[in-house]
Design a protein around this motif. Structure first.
Motif, PDB file in Angstrom:
ATOM      1  N   TRP A 292       0.859  -1.133  -0.043  1.00  0.00           N
ATOM      2  CA  TRP A 292       0.073  -0.055   0.033  1.00  0.00           C
ATOM      3  C   TRP A 292       0.818   1.294   0.089  1.00  0.00           C
ATOM      4  N   GLN A 293       2.006   1.290   0.840  1.00  0.00           N
ATOM      5  CA  GLN A 293       2.754   2.342   0.622  1.00  0.00           C
ATOM      6  C   GLN A 293       3.458   2.609  -0.624  1.00  0.00           C
ATOM      7  N   ARG A 294       3.798   1.606  -1.171  1.00  0.00           N
ATOM      8  CA  ARG A 294       4.491   1.824  -2.502  1.00  0.00           C
ATOM      9  C   ARG A 294       3.305   2.439  -3.418  1.00  0.00           C
ATOM     10  N   THR A 295       2.174   1.861  -3.519  1.00  0.00           N
ATOM     11  CA  THR A 295       1.119   2.504  -4.074  1.00  0.00           C
ATOM     12  C   THR A 295       0.772   3.807  -3.891  1.00  0.00           C
ATOM     13  N   LEU A 297       2.571   6.027  -2.657  1.00  0.00           N
ATOM     14  CA  LEU A 297       3.656   6.876  -2.903  1.00  0.00           C
ATOM     15  C   LEU A 297       3.445   7.087  -4.374  1.00  0.00           C
ATOM     16  N   LEU A 298       3.588   6.350  -5.337  1.00  0.00           N
ATOM     17  CA  LEU A 298       3.154   6.305  -6.600  1.00  0.00           C
ATOM     18  C   LEU A 298       1.953   7.414  -7.090  1.00  0.00           C
ATOM     19  N   VAL A 305       2.127  15.884  -8.799  1.00  0.00           N
ATOM     20  CA  VAL A 305       2.466  16.482 -10.180  1.00  0.00           C
ATOM     21  C   VAL A 305       1.362  17.009 -10.828  1.00  0.00           C
ATOM     22  N   LEU A 306       0.310  16.210 -10.956  1.00  0.00           N
ATOM     23  CA  LEU A 306      -0.770  16.767 -11.796  1.00  0.00           C
ATOM     24  C   LEU A 306      -1.391  17.976 -11.126  1.00  0.00           C
ATOM     25  N   CYS A 307      -1.570  18.263  -9.727  1.00  0.00           N
ATOM     26  CA  CYS A 307      -2.247  19.265  -9.147  1.00  0.00           C
ATOM     27  C   CYS A 307      -1.281  20.471  -9.489  1.00  0.00           C
ATOM     28  N   ILE A 308       0.177  20.063  -9.253  1.00  0.00           N
ATOM     29  CA  ILE A 308       1.034  21.321  -9.534  1.00  0.00           C
ATOM     30  C   ILE A 308       1.141  21.818 -10.719  1.00  0.00           C
TER      31      ILE A 308
END
Length: 507
Positions: A292-295, A297-298, A305-308
């Motif tokens: 879950w943490q890997r997911t 983080l991704l 990135v999308l929001c920025i």
């Protein structure tokens, strides 16, 4: 009134568009973050539920296996007690009597010795040999418990080291032998090697950092695989917060920090049937939530990135809109300003006259208009030329503008050498004061040229004070008439159309 406020609000729509764009982008970003956060929280809960279900299955498997083997030990004890109480076995040979006493004990895995003890703790029968060993077990806790308790049922002892050469860890299952009158006559005891639990636990997949524990209801650790630390077997955990919660809830699951290795763990636990034993599966939350943490983080990175990018694009678009708004405002100001004098132009003057006339008729507030004309300007322009004439117009305009300081007032070029000043909410007396101020200020100006005479102006005033029968054109015409009255009366003076009185001022 400033020129920009009198001109059409070309920037208002752009400002609203920018605000709406920022609001929409903010809402979109907030919605994206909310949805992603909700999904991540839901996936976190799903990962925890999946780990809890897997741990529960392991706990149930251990419960069933332990309960089955404990029942085998209890069956061996009951068989031993039943055979020991038979009087017909006392006359048979020792090997047959030994076989009869311990015939039910052979099926118990990882069994230690099964003993029949008399009331003094001496060995009467030993599963390990036909001839009982020499030994006394009166000092064992389980023996003392049976002495003091007439009917404790089957008891499970705390772990202890065997007196054999192996010195391995064991627990004992024991039952009391009572006489016909209920008196204490001995104990039947069967030992189990704790390596049984270790072997059982090793066969189960709980991850690299997880542990399986068997603990008594008294808080004594009986088995742990893999061990978190040395010498934990037999240790008392009864006062540890996690065990107290487990004991209180009986069955269930919760997340907490281990008091042994200070690791965050997901505890799943259950009591083994009616036995005073509790099985605990403690999974490492780092392993439970690693996928879950890997997911997360991704997904978080991609969402960030999308929001920025969205906010950056919004900023770029807002910057372009502001630039366009600024350009439009500059064009609007240029369209509203007379290029030569810097005052409002005729178009702005007409728009303001219409709006202020309508406002005055709605509010019944007075509205005054000054019509200002430079005296003898045509002759001045013919004599000194257009450049000097333009300079004279700019000087007069600057001083008229300097005298009209209220935001609601508007000074404008009416045409040629003629100017107008709109004074909302101003009666004839107030308008006369301002007109005289303008006239005197211009009269006191130095000549624009050594050969030229000082400039003077004539001013006509007209004030609307609530007469509903007069039109805007008539009202403007009356102000113009007052101006011509001032010029016909000798120039360099102020004339009010309402009083038609003129006060000559010295040139």
């Amino acid at each position: 009134m400033s020129v920009s406020s009198a001109t059409p609000r070309t920037g208002k729509t752009a400002s609203n568009s920018i605000r709406l764009l920022i609001l929409a982008s903010t809402l979109i970003v907030a919605a994206i973050l909310s949805i992603v956060t909700y999904l991540l929280i839901r996936e976190h809960a799903a990962a925890e539920q999946a780990a809890t279900r897997a741990a529960s299955n392991i706990v149930q498997l251990i419960d069933a296996d332990v309960l089955r083997n404990v029942e085998l030990y209890d069956l061996s004890l009951k068989g031993l007690i039943s055979a020991a109480q038979r009087s017909d076995l006392r006359g048979i040979s020792a090997p047959i009597r030994h076989l009869t006493l311990f015939d039910r004990a052979t099926a118990a895995p990882y069994k230690g010795d099964i003993l029949l003890l008399d009331k003094h703790g001496d060995v009467l029968a030993d599963s390990a040999s036909v001839v009982p060993r020499t030994g006394n077990f009166a000092d064992r806790q389980y023996f003392q418990s049976h002495v003091d308790n007439p009917d404790p049922g089957m008891m499970i002892s705390p772990p202890f080291r065997a007196r054999t050469a192996e010195q391995d860890w064991r627990i004992s299952f024991s039952r009391r032998l009572s006489g016909e009158n209920g008196e204490f006559i001995g104990v039947a005891e069967a030992a189990m090697r704790l390596s049984y639990f270790n072997q059982l636990f090793k066969s189960l997949d709980i991850g690299r950092k997880g542990t399986i524990n068997l603990i008594s209801r008294d808080g004594i650790l009986l088995a742990q695989q893999p061990p978190l630390a040395d010498d934990l077997i037999g240790k008392d955990f009864s006062q540890r917060p996690n065990f107290m919660r487990i004991l209180r809830e009986g069955n269930g699951s919760f997340s907490s920090i281990s008091s042994v290795d200070q690791t965050q763990r997901l505890y799943t636990f259950s009591q083994v049937g009616d036995l005073p034993l509790i099985v605990i599966v403690a999974l490492s939350t780092d392993e439970v939530f690693s996928a879950w943490q890997r997911t997360a983080l991704l997904i978080s990175g991609a969402t960030g990135v999308l929001c920025i990018a969205l906010l950056w694009l919004t900023w770029l678009l807002c910057r372009e809109l502001r630039r366009r708004q600024s350009a439009e405002q500059k064009l609007a100001r240029l369209a509203a300003i007379d290029a030569l004098t810097g005052l409002a132009n005729r178009r702005t003057l007409d728009q303001t006259l219409n709006s202020e006339w309508a406002r005055a008729r709605r509010s019944f507030q007075p509205l005054s208009l000054l019509m200002i004309d430079i005296d003898h300007f045509k002759a001045f322009n013919d004599r000194f030329g257009h450049p000097l004439g333009d300079q004279a117009l700019r000087v007069v305009a600057q001083n008229i503008g300097a005298c009209t300081g209220r935001p609601t007032d508007l000074a404008a070029r009416y045409g040629g050498e003629e100017f107008a000043v709109i004074l909302p909410g101003t009666d004839t007396a107030g308008a006369s004061v301002l007109a005289e101020k303008i006239r005197a200020r211009i009269e006191d100006l130095p000549a624009v040229s050594e050969q030229a005479s000082p400039l003077t102006v004539s001013i006509g005033i007209n004030t609307w004070s609530g007469n509903p029968d007069i039109s805007l054109d008539e009202w403007i015409s009356n102000a113009d008439k007052a101006l011509y009255q001032a010029k016909y009366s000798g120039r360099n003076r102020v004339v009010s159309n309402m009083s038609q009185s003129a006060a000559k001022r010295s040139a």
